[in-house]
Enzyme design. Structure first.
Site, short mmCIF file in Angstrom:
data_model
loop_
_atom_site.label_atom_id
_atom_site.label_comp_id
_atom_site.label_asym_id
_atom_site.label_seq_id
_atom_site.Cartn_x
_atom_site.Cartn_y
_atom_site.Cartn_z
N LEU A 79 53.71 11.03 34.66
CA LEU A 79 54.69 11.82 35.41
C LEU A 79 54.18 13.22 35.73
CD1 LEU A 79 57.96 10.84 33.50
CD2 LEU A 79 57.12 9.94 35.67
N GLY A 82 49.66 19.16 32.17
CA GLY A 82 49.36 20.58 32.11
C GLY A 82 48.19 20.79 31.17
N GLY A 83 47.97 22.04 30.80
CA GLY A 83 46.85 22.33 29.92
C GLY A 83 47.04 21.84 28.51
N VAL A 87 52.57 13.95 30.39
CA VAL A 87 53.87 13.32 30.25
C VAL A 87 53.85 11.97 30.96
CG1 VAL A 87 56.36 13.55 30.65
CG2 VAL A 87 54.98 15.58 30.15
N ASP A 197 58.62 30.64 28.07
CA ASP A 197 57.93 30.13 29.26
C ASP A 197 58.96 29.68 30.30
OD1 ASP A 197 55.70 29.61 30.79
OD2 ASP A 197 55.42 27.59 30.01
N ASN A 202 59.94 24.50 34.70
CA ASN A 202 60.56 24.14 33.42
C ASN A 202 62.08 24.06 33.51
OD1 ASN A 202 58.18 23.84 32.03
ND2 ASN A 202 58.17 25.92 31.21
#
Length: 425
Positions: A79, A82-83, A87, A197, A202
């Site tokens: 899906l 990131g770093g 997901v 964050d 998000n």
């Protein structure tokens, strides 16, 4: 991941922390001066590459995990990544029903700087939170090869900035939607959780318009005392991170207030606060959308009137000058929605009067009409004697002599008749 390989990664992780401690200009020389085993050096260089280019971070196991099983979950399609994590869509059988979830898997690139500890902390944070606007924890675990994973509800949604752009929402609709983000952050703070964050990617909005705050990957408990912040900066998003956060300051709720301000700034202007400082000398967000050709010009008037004040307070350079809590910021935004004076700056009398007139238009208009009617009537009454006086003394006119009415003579009364009586001589 077998124990030997895990030991190599742990050795590389410790060296990676030392590499981060060096000044940026001295890191390359420090790395060249280290006498390292080939396997450790390779892994250290992979961690450095993942740090310098997060999108190049590798997945655990070195390839696509679709079809793998983690706990009761079978991973399906990817899906996002990131770093720190990848997901996957995943599913598990529960009796006659099948449950779907989003399973977050720790990447090799996140092993540096205690990535495994942060992953475990994220699981603890999600387990503590239970709010309709916060993504909850469904399941978690560690695979036999050491792979860490979290299972969360699968939300079919769109990031909040794209959702607002797609629906061409005005400032009022944006603020009403954004208040749910404030509610989620305020709830986290009440449970001693700092997100750290907050950014558009998000925050998801589902098909029903419900907001979900996710990814507490670099979150922190407000009551934790053992957090080492020196290696956390690489996981931040510079466009939305507070100034003190970029300098490695201890985590506080003020960082999330700045993040909330940066998110609202992006939704209303289409730009991050850092982009604003680079393109204009002014700190007023409304000036960014003043041009009629700007895609966000529809928000110019609301920004200029009050929302400028709210954003400037939330994005203040010094943490103590920002809103004290997420609830305080939300309350000020509700005051704006209701047409009341916002408290971001001390309101002056004229500003208060304008806001009162704005939210009581009918009453104010009726009062003004009544005042004008009374004033007009009074002026008319005062003008009549003056008009009569002016007519009496008009230049060139001769004053009229008063006309005297003739007196009516009094009626003549006849003298009383006397009766003559003869008298005897």
């Amino acid at each position: 991941m077998n124990p030997d390989k895990l030991a190599l990664w742990q050795a590389a992780d410790a060296l990676f922390d030392k590499w981060l401690d060096q000044n940026a200009g001295a890191r390359e020389a420090w790395l060249a001066s280290q006498s390292l085993a080939v396997d450790v050096r390779q892994r250290l260089e992979q961690l450095i590459a993942a740090h310098q280019c997060p999108r190049a971070a590798m997945e655990p196991g070195g390839g696509d995990l679709a079809g793998c099983r983690l706990g009761d979950w079978t991973l399906e399609e990817e899906l996002g990544r990131g770093g720190m994590a990848v997901v996957y869509r995943a599913g598990r059988e529960q009796g006659i029903a099948r449950q779907q979830a989003a399973v977050k898997v720790l990447t090799i690139g996140a092993l540096g700087a205690s990535g495994r500890d942060r992953f475990q902390r994220e699981a603890e944070i999600l387990a503590r939170l239970n709010h309709p606007n916060v993504i909850a924890l469904v399941d978690s675990g560690i695979a036999p090869d050491g792979t860490c994973w979290l299972a969360m509800p699968l939300v079919e949604g769109e990031r909040i900035d794209r959702w607002c752009d797609a629906h061409a929402t005005d400032a009022r609709a944006i603020v009403q939607l954004y208040l749910r983000v404030c509610a989620a952050v305020a709830y986290a703070h009440r449970n001693l959780v700092i997100h750290r964050d907050i950014k558009p990617s998000n925050v998801l909005v589902d098909a029903e318009g419900q907001v979900r705050l996710l990814d507490f990957g670099i979150g922190q408990f407000a009551d934790a005392q053992d957090e080492a912040t020196r290696t956390m900066w690489r996981a931040l998003t510079p466009g939305y991170a507070a100034p003190e956060q970029l300098h490695g300051a201890p985590p506080t709720t003020a960082m999330d207030i700045y993040g909330l301000g940066a998110l609202l700034h992006r939704l209303l202007t289409g730009r991050t606060p850092q982009a604003e400082s680079e393109t204009t000398r002014s700190t007023r967000p409304s000036l960014l959308v003043r041009s009629v050709d700007d895609a966000y010009h529809r928000n110019y008037v609301p920004l200029k009137n009050d929302l400028d004040r709210v954003l400037l307070k939330a994005l203040a350079e010094e943490p103590e000058q920002r809103y004290a809590t997420a609830e305080a910021m939300a309350d000020d935004l509700r005051r704006w929605l209701e047409g009341r004076p916002v408290l971001a700056q001390p309101p002056r009398l004229g500003y208060r009067l304008r806001k009162f007139a704005g939210r009581n238009k009918v009453g104010v208009a009726a009062a003004m009409l009544l005042a004008l009617t009374v004033a007009g009537g009074a002026a008319a009454r005062c003008g009549r004697p003056a008009k009569r006086a002016s007519r009496r003394h008009w230049p060139g006119s001769r004053p009229r002599s008063p006309v005297r009415k003739p007196r009516t003579p009094a009626p003549a009364h006849s003298a009383p008749k006397r009766c003559a009586t003869s008298s005897a001589a």
